[in-house]
Design a protein around this motif. Structure first.
Motif, PDB file in Angstrom:
ATOM      1  N   SER A 159      -1.453  -7.238  14.571  1.00 38.40           N
ATOM      2  CA  SER A 159      -2.553  -6.437  15.094  1.00 38.40           C
ATOM      3  C   SER A 159      -3.865  -7.040  14.602  1.00 38.40           C
ATOM      4  CB  SER A 159      -2.430  -4.970  14.657  1.00 38.40           C
ATOM      5  OG  SER A 159      -2.976  -4.756  13.366  1.00 38.40           O
ATOM      6  N   GLU A 160      -4.970  -6.375  14.914  1.00 37.43           N
ATOM      7  CA  GLU A 160      -6.288  -6.832  14.489  1.00 37.43           C
ATOM      8  C   GLU A 160      -6.779  -6.103  13.240  1.00 37.43           C
ATOM      9  OE1 GLU A 160      -8.951  -6.533  17.773  1.00 37.43           O
ATOM     10  OE2 GLU A 160      -8.152  -8.326  18.764  1.00 37.43           O
ATOM     11  N   ARG A 161      -5.868  -5.396  12.583  1.00 36.21           N
ATOM     12  CA  ARG A 161      -6.232  -4.707  11.334  1.00 36.21           C
ATOM     13  C   ARG A 161      -5.146  -4.987  10.299  1.00 36.21           C
ATOM     14  NH1 ARG A 161      -9.977  -0.513  11.334  1.00 36.21           N
ATOM     15  NH2 ARG A 161      -8.679   0.729   9.942  1.00 36.21           N
ATOM     16  N   VAL A 162      -5.195  -6.193   9.738  1.00 39.50           N
ATOM     17  CA  VAL A 162      -4.171  -6.625   8.781  1.00 39.50           C
ATOM     18  C   VAL A 162      -4.850  -7.041   7.477  1.00 39.50           C
ATOM     19  CG1 VAL A 162      -2.497  -7.290  10.520  1.00 39.50           C
ATOM     20  CG2 VAL A 162      -4.180  -8.970   9.761  1.00 39.50           C
ATOM     21  N   ILE A 163      -4.269  -6.633   6.355  1.00 39.72           N
ATOM     22  CA  ILE A 163      -4.833  -6.957   5.046  1.00 39.72           C
ATOM     23  C   ILE A 163      -3.685  -7.221   4.060  1.00 39.72           C
ATOM     24  CG2 ILE A 163      -6.868  -5.533   5.480  1.00 39.72           C
ATOM     25  CD1 ILE A 163      -5.743  -3.451   3.540  1.00 39.72           C
ATOM     26  N   ASP A 164      -4.049  -7.701   2.877  1.00 42.85           N
ATOM     27  CA  ASP A 164      -3.140  -7.743   1.715  1.00 42.85           C
ATOM     28  C   ASP A 164      -1.954  -8.692   1.905  1.00 42.85           C
ATOM     29  OD1 ASP A 164      -4.824  -5.770   0.837  1.00 42.85           O
ATOM     30  OD2 ASP A 164      -3.361  -4.154   0.895  1.00 42.85           O
ATOM     31  N   ALA A 165      -2.234  -9.957   2.149  1.00 41.61           N
ATOM     32  CA  ALA A 165      -1.148 -10.935   2.319  1.00 41.61           C
ATOM     33  C   ALA A 165      -0.478 -11.250   0.993  1.00 41.61           C
ATOM     34  CB  ALA A 165      -1.699 -12.227   2.923  1.00 41.61           C
ATOM     35  N   CYS A 166       0.847 -11.488   1.052  1.00 43.39           N
ATOM     36  CA  CYS A 166       1.633 -12.020  -0.062  1.00 43.39           C
ATOM     37  C   CYS A 166       2.606 -13.027   0.520  1.00 43.39           C
ATOM     38  CB  CYS A 166       2.395 -10.901  -0.763  1.00 43.39           C
ATOM     39  SG  CYS A 166       3.623 -11.505  -1.944  1.00 43.39           S
ATOM     40  N   ILE A 167       2.810 -14.165  -0.165  1.00 41.29           N
ATOM     41  CA  ILE A 167       3.674 -15.217   0.367  1.00 41.29           C
ATOM     42  C   ILE A 167       4.698 -15.632  -0.674  1.00 41.29           C
ATOM     43  CG2 ILE A 167       3.736 -17.618   1.170  1.00 41.29           C
ATOM     44  CD1 ILE A 167       1.011 -17.112   2.438  1.00 41.29           C
ATOM     45  N   GLU A 189      -2.531  -2.005   9.391  1.00 36.96           N
ATOM     46  CA  GLU A 189      -3.132  -0.684   9.451  1.00 36.96           C
ATOM     47  C   GLU A 189      -3.031  -0.065  10.846  1.00 36.96           C
ATOM     48  OE1 GLU A 189      -7.075  -1.115   7.817  1.00 36.96           O
ATOM     49  OE2 GLU A 189      -6.289  -0.811   5.793  1.00 36.96           O
ATOM     50  N   ASN A 190      -2.829  -0.888  11.870  1.00 40.22           N
ATOM     51  CA  ASN A 190      -2.650  -0.344  13.212  1.00 40.22           C
ATOM     52  C   ASN A 190      -1.226   0.139  13.462  1.00 40.22           C
ATOM     53  OD1 ASN A 190      -5.262  -0.631  13.995  1.00 40.22           O
ATOM     54  ND2 ASN A 190      -4.928  -2.287  15.451  1.00 40.22           N
ATOM     55  N   HIS A 191      -0.317  -0.190  12.558  1.00 37.62           N
ATOM     56  CA  HIS A 191       1.072   0.248  12.672  1.00 37.62           C
ATOM     57  C   HIS A 191       1.442   1.075  11.439  1.00 37.62           C
ATOM     58  CE1 HIS A 191       1.170  -3.112  15.645  1.00 37.62           C
ATOM     59  NE2 HIS A 191       1.955  -2.257  16.282  1.00 37.62           N
ATOM     60  N   HIS A 192       0.745   2.207  11.292  1.00 39.77           N
ATOM     61  CA  HIS A 192       1.069   3.232  10.290  1.00 39.77           C
ATOM     62  C   HIS A 192       0.902   2.739   8.851  1.00 39.77           C
ATOM     63  CE1 HIS A 192       2.710   5.266  13.780  1.00 39.77           C
ATOM     64  NE2 HIS A 192       3.536   4.248  13.984  1.00 39.77           N
ATOM     65  N   ARG A 227       7.057   4.906   4.435  1.00 39.77           N
ATOM     66  CA  ARG A 227       5.842   5.688   4.299  1.00 39.77           C
ATOM     67  C   ARG A 227       4.659   4.731   4.283  1.00 39.77           C
ATOM     68  NH1 ARG A 227       5.346   9.191  -0.260  1.00 39.77           N
ATOM     69  NH2 ARG A 227       3.131   8.680  -0.367  1.00 39.77           N
ATOM     70  N   ALA A 228       3.449   5.240   4.458  1.00 38.57           N
ATOM     71  CA  ALA A 228       2.260   4.397   4.416  1.00 38.57           C
ATOM     72  C   ALA A 228       2.081   3.820   3.016  1.00 38.57           C
ATOM     73  CB  ALA A 228       1.036   5.211   4.819  1.00 38.57           C
ATOM     74  N   HIS A 229       1.584   2.602   2.955  1.00 38.68           N
ATOM     75  CA  HIS A 229       1.380   1.948   1.665  1.00 38.68           C
ATOM     76  C   HIS A 229       0.541   0.687   1.899  1.00 38.68           C
ATOM     77  CE1 HIS A 229       5.076   0.216   3.412  1.00 38.68           C
ATOM     78  NE2 HIS A 229       4.588  -0.924   2.945  1.00 38.68           N
ATOM     79  N   GLU A 230       0.269  -0.063   0.854  1.00 38.66           N
ATOM     80  CA  GLU A 230      -0.479  -1.312   0.965  1.00 38.66           C
ATOM     81  C   GLU A 230      -0.113  -2.240  -0.185  1.00 38.66           C
ATOM     82  OE1 GLU A 230      -4.525  -0.031   0.938  1.00 38.66           O
ATOM     83  OE2 GLU A 230      -4.616   0.192  -1.239  1.00 38.66           O
ATOM     84  N   GLY A 231      -0.701  -3.437  -0.163  1.00 37.98           N
ATOM     85  CA  GLY A 231      -0.576  -4.362  -1.286  1.00 37.98           C
ATOM     86  C   GLY A 231       0.820  -4.839  -1.601  1.00 37.98           C
TER      87      GLY A 231
END
Length: 308
Positions: free
Chosen positions: A136-144, A159-162, A186-190
């Motif tokens: 999507s166009e609202r993506v953050i917090d990459a990890c590789i 963020e556009n997919h819950h 559930r929603a989360h980040e990082g």
């Protein structure tokens, strides 16, 4: 180990840390989102307009010195926003993937978050490679992290997919294919993925501590509990642990995370400098009876080793 480990001396808002061994200067670098906790302005302007801060350590991570901000990242004119860097070393150069927002919005909604890719030989001079086309166009917090078959996998928050964790794969770190959703509980980040004591582990910031997931192959994940969800007793460590990075060395693993020390109710939006300020902390990880554990109050000596 001293607590807090680090506070940003310019804006006092260090967040989303990532650690990387600087092979040129032979010191550890911490690169982080330089939130502007002291900034005036409407609503959420203080979490935008952010640079990437840099702190360095010559004693294995025991003490950190603020060095400045990462420069030369602009892809267009103006004051823009950089969030949550991921930096890895591969075949003679550093790769950085960072979330980018045009300008300095003062609200959350209505602003695309792009994922940008840069490369560097020395962590100072960066070459822009591309904007990644992800889910999507609202993506953050990459990890590789590399998978057992050699593929590179990127996990990130969509963020556009819950606000779930999605993944993309690459053979060369330049060209990425979206693989779809990974964690949808559930929603989360990082998301942060690491290999430790025979298993892949993922920690995610659930805004109630770090959710823990375990995998044998880095692809299929099962819930393994929580860490950093109970207040600690060290200075500036009595709130939940937020957006973390893990460094694994031999049989030791260390989690670097940030706290809002003067924001006991994390669900309450911060209004004052005291509620906005942050501290970087570190704790030791271990595995017991197949579960990832973390005693954030444990006394230990941090001594990060040089890396090849």
């Amino acid at each position: 180990m001293q607590s807090p480990l680090f506070r940003d001396p310019m804006y006092d808002g260090a967040a989303d840390p990532v650690l990387i061994w600087n092979r040129q200067t032979e010191e550890w670098w911490m690169i982080y989102t330089n939130r502007r906790a002291t900034a005036e302005g409407p609503k959420f302007a203080w979490v935008h307009g952010t640079d990437l801060g840099i702190a360095s350590s010559r004693d294995g991570g025991k003490t950190w010195l603020y060095r400045g901000i990462m420069e030369g990242l602009d892809i267009e004119w103006g004051r823009n926003t950089f969030w949550a860097p991921e930096v890895i070393w591969h075949e003679g150069q550093y790769h950085m993937y960072v979330s980018y927002i045009q300008g300095v919005p003062y609200d959350w909604d209505g602003h695309p978050r792009k994922m940008l890719h840069y490369t560097s030989k020395d962590l100072l001079q960066w070459k822009f490679q591309s904007e990644l086309r992800l889910s999507s166009e609202r993506v953050i917090d990459a990890c590789i992290h590399q998978l057992p078959d050699g593929r590179f996998r990127m996990w990130y928050k969509d963020e556009n997919h819950h606000s779930h964790t999605y993944a993309a794969d690459s053979q060369d770190l330049y060209h990425w294919e979206v693989m779809g959703p990974v964690l949808t509980e559930r929603a989360h980040e990082g998301p942060n993925v690491f290999y430790f004591k025979g298993s892949f582990w993922m920690v995610v910031d659930e805004w109630r501590g770090q959710g823990v997931f375990k995998s044998a192959d880095g692809e299929a994940w099962e819930r393994n509990g929580w860490i950093l969800n109970e207040p600690g007793t060290r200075t500036d460590d009595a709130t939940i642990g937020l957006h973390a990075d893990v460094v694994v060395q031999q049989d030791q693993a260390y989690i670097f995370y940030f706290t809002h020390p003067d924001r006991p109710d994390h669900h309450k939006l911060p209004q004052t400098y005291a509620e906005r300020r942050t501290s970087i902390q570190v704790a030791r990880l271990d595995v017991k009876d197949g579960r990832l554990i973390c005693d954030r109050n444990e006394s230990f000596e941090l001594s990060l080793l040089p890396e090849d």
